[in-house]
Enzyme design. Sequence first.
Site: not given
Ligand code: RFL
Ligand code: PHB
Length: 393
Positions: A72, A201, A293, A297, A384
């Site tokens: 994109h 957005y 989110p 980032k 971005y």
């Molecule tokens: P993760 O992906 O949370 O992975 C951490 C892993 O550690 C495990 N864990 C353990 N394992 C062993 N022993 C323990 N005591 C443990 N405690 C936890 C967990 O089960 C998990 O598998 O962290 P990581 O690798 O740093 O990655 C970061 C990303 O996942 C995160 O920044 C993003 O997904 C944040 N986030 C979003 N970011 C975006 O840019 N766009 C989004 O749309 C977006 N949606 C989200 C999200 C994070 C969410 N969380 C944390 C609730 C939506 C949700 C619901």
């Molecule tokens: C998503 O596709 O889940 C998404 C994309 C952009 C954002 C947050 C979430 O800023």
Amino acid sequence: MRTQVGIIGSGPAGLLLSQLLHLNGIESVILERQTREHVEGRIRAGVLEQGMVNLLREAQVSDRMDREGLVHDGISIAFGGRRERIDFYGHTGGKSVMIYGQTEVTTDLINARLAAGGILKYEAPALAVEDFLTGRPRIIYEEDGQKKELVCDLVAGCDGYHGAARPSAPAGATQVFEKVYPFGWLGILSDTPPVDEELIYVNHERGFALCSMRSHTRSRYYVQCELDDSVDNWTDDAFWDELRRRLPPDAAEKLITGPRLEMSIAPLRSFVVEPMRFGNLFLAGDAAHIVPPTGAKGLNLAASDVFYLSRAIIAYYHEKRTDLLDRYSEACLRRVWKAIRFSWWFTSMLHKFNDDPFDYRLQVAELDYLTGSAAGRTTIAENYVGLPFETFE
Ligand code: RFL
Ligand code: PHB
């Protein structure tokens, strides 16, 4: 059990680190609390910055992303009854982002680790990290109902916000910075074609909305909701109606709806812990910082931490250097704080915080100013697509 680098968490940060270390001849073991199916099924982010894309290529896990991911070159911002496009390509000297789901990144990394004989222990929660200030650290974990120890040279706490690594840091050694926002995001995933070719957005008087996607046939949409809302309060139709109300008219007309594959609510938070290193324990990704989110980032910051940490660990084993390990926290935090700032700012400009019409008019004026100015468009575009990684060698 013994290994060189003990990694807690098989999210994107832990898996990517393990894979990059493996390609450089460094052995690691990943301990993960959940099952593999649970980890692969979590619907989270979908936008990858160029820096993360490059790192996935370096990690040799990019074939499917390069085939199936969508490049994109811009986004739209809708406000005050109109829609403005921010051209990334034109404002950043040719940069873009890749649309490819976090679930897919995780699956590709797990497959690569297992194919190379990597040790990934699922349903093996870490309970605590010990002795990381005095030399050889140990991760205390549970497996098959038994308490076990993983002895390592270095430990990477990649276990997210609720993990065990950060709480193992000595009391008084950390400083926490936090902001909780007074709303959440209600998200839906559906097998319907996206309403537009690029992300939209939306700042609307009823609250924020976002149109995103995973592919040409799978859409991801969000609407701002109350913090105490529950998915049980929302039928699919109620979600689609609310989204349609917030979209610009041309998009609302084109919106194709369908049954949910998933629906969830995420709270919004900014959080940073400093420092990100305690002796031989290093934090990376959500274990050290959380962003709302809005700027997409979170996942990308996890990747940039892994960029710095992988280089520091490789220099340690290959050249007996400790200077990069010493600089790890500082290098990460400089980039983390810029992403914290951008995510906070983008969130502030696009969400409804209250019913005050003055505040709403200010938001519209700010968006009008930014999208009407080359400097304003550039500032959005360059943040971005992702700020560059620092030279770290
Ligand atoms: P993760 O992906 O949370 O992975 C951490 C892993 O550690 C495990 N864990 C353990 N394992 C062993 N022993 C323990 N005591 C443990 N405690 C936890 C967990 O089960 C998990 O598998 O962290 P990581 O690798 O740093 O990655 C970061 C990303 O996942 C995160 O920044 C993003 O997904 C944040 N986030 C979003 N970011 C975006 O840019 N766009 C989004 O749309 C977006 N949606 C989200 C999200 C994070 C969410 N969380 C944390 C609730 C939506 C949700 C619901
Ligand atoms: C998503 O596709 O889940 C998404 C994309 C952009 C954002 C947050 C979430 O800023």
